[in-house]
Each structure stands twice: as C-alpha cells, then as structure tokens.
Motif scaffolding. Structure first.
Motif, mmCIF file in Angstrom:
data_model
loop_
_atom_site.group_PDB
_atom_site.id
_atom_site.type_symbol
_atom_site.label_atom_id
_atom_site.label_comp_id
_atom_site.label_asym_id
_atom_site.label_seq_id
_atom_site.Cartn_x
_atom_site.Cartn_y
_atom_site.Cartn_z
ATOM 1 N N ARG A 191 0.851 -1.191 0.000
ATOM 2 C CA ARG A 191 0.000 0.000 0.000
ATOM 3 C C ARG A 191 0.878 1.229 0.000
ATOM 4 N N GLU A 192 0.361 2.289 -0.584
ATOM 5 C CA GLU A 192 1.094 3.548 -0.671
ATOM 6 C C GLU A 192 0.227 4.664 -0.106
ATOM 7 N N ILE A 193 0.839 5.483 0.743
ATOM 8 C CA ILE A 193 0.128 6.624 1.313
ATOM 9 C C ILE A 193 0.967 7.865 1.062
ATOM 10 N N PRO A 194 0.419 8.877 0.377
ATOM 11 C CA PRO A 194 1.145 10.140 0.255
ATOM 12 C C PRO A 194 1.313 10.764 1.643
ATOM 13 N N ALA A 195 2.476 11.327 1.903
ATOM 14 C CA ALA A 195 2.770 11.877 3.225
ATOM 15 C C ALA A 195 1.785 12.968 3.623
ATOM 16 N N GLY A 196 1.275 13.705 2.656
ATOM 17 C CA GLY A 196 0.320 14.771 2.951
ATOM 18 C C GLY A 196 -1.019 14.278 3.452
ATOM 19 N N LEU A 197 -1.348 13.019 3.239
ATOM 20 C CA LEU A 197 -2.631 12.470 3.689
ATOM 21 C C LEU A 197 -2.578 11.872 5.093
ATOM 22 N N VAL A 198 -1.406 11.801 5.686
ATOM 23 C CA VAL A 198 -1.277 11.209 7.022
ATOM 24 C C VAL A 198 -1.719 12.232 8.062
ATOM 25 N N SER A 199 -2.715 11.858 8.865
ATOM 26 C CA SER A 199 -3.177 12.774 9.912
ATOM 27 C C SER A 199 -2.536 12.463 11.259
ATOM 28 N N SER A 200 -2.287 11.196 11.545
ATOM 29 C CA SER A 200 -1.616 10.858 12.801
ATOM 30 C C SER A 200 -0.922 9.503 12.681
ATOM 31 N N VAL A 201 0.080 9.341 13.533
ATOM 32 C CA VAL A 201 0.850 8.099 13.587
ATOM 33 C C VAL A 201 0.948 7.703 15.049
ATOM 34 N N LYS A 202 0.595 6.460 15.349
ATOM 35 C CA LYS A 202 0.650 5.961 16.723
ATOM 36 C C LYS A 202 1.422 4.650 16.754
ATOM 37 N N VAL A 203 1.999 4.351 17.891
ATOM 38 C CA VAL A 203 2.671 3.078 18.109
ATOM 39 C C VAL A 203 1.927 2.348 19.214
ATOM 40 N N LYS A 204 1.579 1.106 18.953
ATOM 41 C CA LYS A 204 0.926 0.273 19.956
ATOM 42 C C LYS A 204 1.822 -0.906 20.246
ATOM 43 N N ARG A 205 1.853 -1.281 21.525
ATOM 44 C CA ARG A 205 2.714 -2.391 21.942
ATOM 45 C C ARG A 205 1.947 -3.323 22.860
ATOM 46 N N GLY A 206 2.138 -4.601 22.640
ATOM 47 C CA GLY A 206 1.640 -5.608 23.565
ATOM 48 C C GLY A 206 2.732 -5.928 24.571
ATOM 49 N N LEU A 207 2.555 -7.000 25.293
ATOM 50 C CA LEU A 207 3.536 -7.401 26.300
ATOM 51 C C LEU A 207 4.893 -7.706 25.670
ATOM 52 N N ALA A 208 4.893 -8.490 24.589
ATOM 53 C CA ALA A 208 6.164 -8.827 23.929
ATOM 54 C C ALA A 208 6.835 -7.568 23.371
ATOM 55 N N GLY A 209 6.058 -6.635 22.849
ATOM 56 C CA GLY A 209 6.610 -5.390 22.330
ATOM 57 C C GLY A 209 7.258 -4.555 23.417
ATOM 58 N N ARG A 210 6.628 -4.532 24.585
ATOM 59 C CA ARG A 210 7.216 -3.780 25.702
ATOM 60 C C ARG A 210 8.491 -4.443 26.203
ATOM 61 N N LEU A 211 8.512 -5.772 26.191
ATOM 62 C CA LEU A 211 9.691 -6.488 26.668
ATOM 63 C C LEU A 211 10.858 -6.423 25.687
ATOM 64 N N PHE A 212 10.564 -6.538 24.387
ATOM 65 C CA PHE A 212 11.627 -6.685 23.396
ATOM 66 C C PHE A 212 11.828 -5.480 22.484
ATOM 67 N N GLY A 213 10.911 -4.528 22.486
ATOM 68 C CA GLY A 213 11.122 -3.315 21.706
ATOM 69 C C GLY A 213 10.402 -3.222 20.383
ATOM 70 N N GLY A 214 9.623 -4.203 20.015
ATOM 71 C CA GLY A 214 8.874 -4.136 18.761
ATOM 72 C C GLY A 214 7.519 -3.499 18.990
ATOM 73 N N GLY A 215 6.727 -3.418 17.927
ATOM 74 C CA GLY A 215 5.395 -2.865 18.088
ATOM 75 C C GLY A 215 4.656 -2.746 16.776
ATOM 76 N N THR A 216 3.446 -2.237 16.865
ATOM 77 C CA THR A 216 2.582 -2.035 15.710
ATOM 78 C C THR A 216 2.480 -0.551 15.417
ATOM 79 N N LEU A 217 2.662 -0.192 14.165
ATOM 80 C CA LEU A 217 2.525 1.183 13.723
ATOM 81 C C LEU A 217 1.120 1.357 13.163
ATOM 82 N N VAL A 218 0.389 2.349 13.664
ATOM 83 C CA VAL A 218 -0.964 2.637 13.186
ATOM 84 C C VAL A 218 -0.934 4.014 12.536
ATOM 85 N N ILE A 219 -1.287 4.047 11.251
ATOM 86 C CA ILE A 219 -1.301 5.301 10.488
ATOM 87 C C ILE A 219 -2.751 5.640 10.179
#
Length: 164
Positions: free
Chosen positions: A105-133
C-alpha cells in the motif's frame, strides 16, 4: 543468486524516489509465540514421559501438536518476517503488511493525519510494536511486528511536516 529481499524489492515494493529512503523491517519477536508454544508442549511431553504416561492419549495429542503445529507456526512467523516492511520515500510511505496479504500500500505523506505506536507485552519487553497510520480521508492502516516503531513514527512525522 538474488535473495528474497532483492526479488521483493525489485517488484512489489519498487519506488522511483528510492534514494534517501529508509526501509523498516520486522522485529524478531515474531518468533516468541512459536518458542513459547514449543517450550510448553516440550516440557509437557517431558513430564508425561518421565511420569510413565508416554502411552497415554494426552501424550500422543501433545506430540502431534508439537510435531505439526509448531513447524506451521514457525513457517508462518518466518514468512511474516520476510515480507513485512515499511519504506519511506521523499513524499510517500509504502508498506507491505506481510504474509498472507499480497498488496503493498502507498500513502502520500500529505494524507497522514496521525501516527501511533501500539505495543503488547512482547513489544514492551523486546522493543517491537505495531505502527498505526490514520489518514485525513478516515482510513486506518496498521503494520504489526515492526522493529523500532518509535523511530519510524518520528520519521513519518518529519516526512508529514515537510510535505504539509
């Protein structure tokens, strides 16, 4: 011989404004559930064997799950690890959410209104996560299991500010 990444980068994720762009890949934490399940069933099998119940139906059931389920989970995690990626271009974000989804998928940068990072337990422990655009058109896209999602969110915010 070309690697899987070269083939994927040359076809589905090719970007004309590639110079200066960054590519973000998945985190190894994708394999944590497989390892936990393998350890759980392995320890259960060991316990049943040591207590003399290796002929029981429960032992056979655990052995089947360990022999079939764990390799399938490992294959799924490997395929996701090889296919998830986010690439930043000069004025756009290109992402592939990973196997089993096919389309980048492609999103033009001008159309992005917000960017959030969500983390579960493994993400908090190891540093990974989900990016929500979230986009200005009301769309919402999530790319799970990323390495350094906070850095990626900062890069997207910089890209968004320079586009707008």
């Amino acid at each position: 011989m070309r690697s899987v990444h070269d083939l994927e980068d040359s076809t589905e994720l090719e970007m004309p404004d590639r110079p200066g762009g960054k590519t973000f890949r998945p985190h190894w934490q994708l394999f944590v559930p497989t390892v936990v399940i393998f350890a759980g069933y392995g320890l259960s099998l060991l316990y049943l064997w040591m207590t003399g119940r290796s002929g029981s139906g429960l032992f056979r059931l655990f052995a089947i799950v360990a022999a079939i389920g764990v390799p399938l989970l490992a294959a799924h995690a490997f395929l996701r690890y090889e296919t998830v990626r986010v690439r930043l271009g000069k004025q756009r974000i290109l992402f592939h959410p990973g196997w089993p989804r096919r389309n980048a998928r492609e999103i033009p940068a001008g159309l992005v209104s917000s960017v959030k990072v969500k983390r579960g337990l493994a993400g908090r422990l190891f540093g990974g996560g989900t990016l929500v655009i979230e986009t200005t058109t009301g769309g919402r896209f999530a790319v799970a299991d990323l390495r350094m999602p906070d850095v990626l969110a900062e890069e997207i915010n910089r890209l968004r500010e320079s586009a707008g």
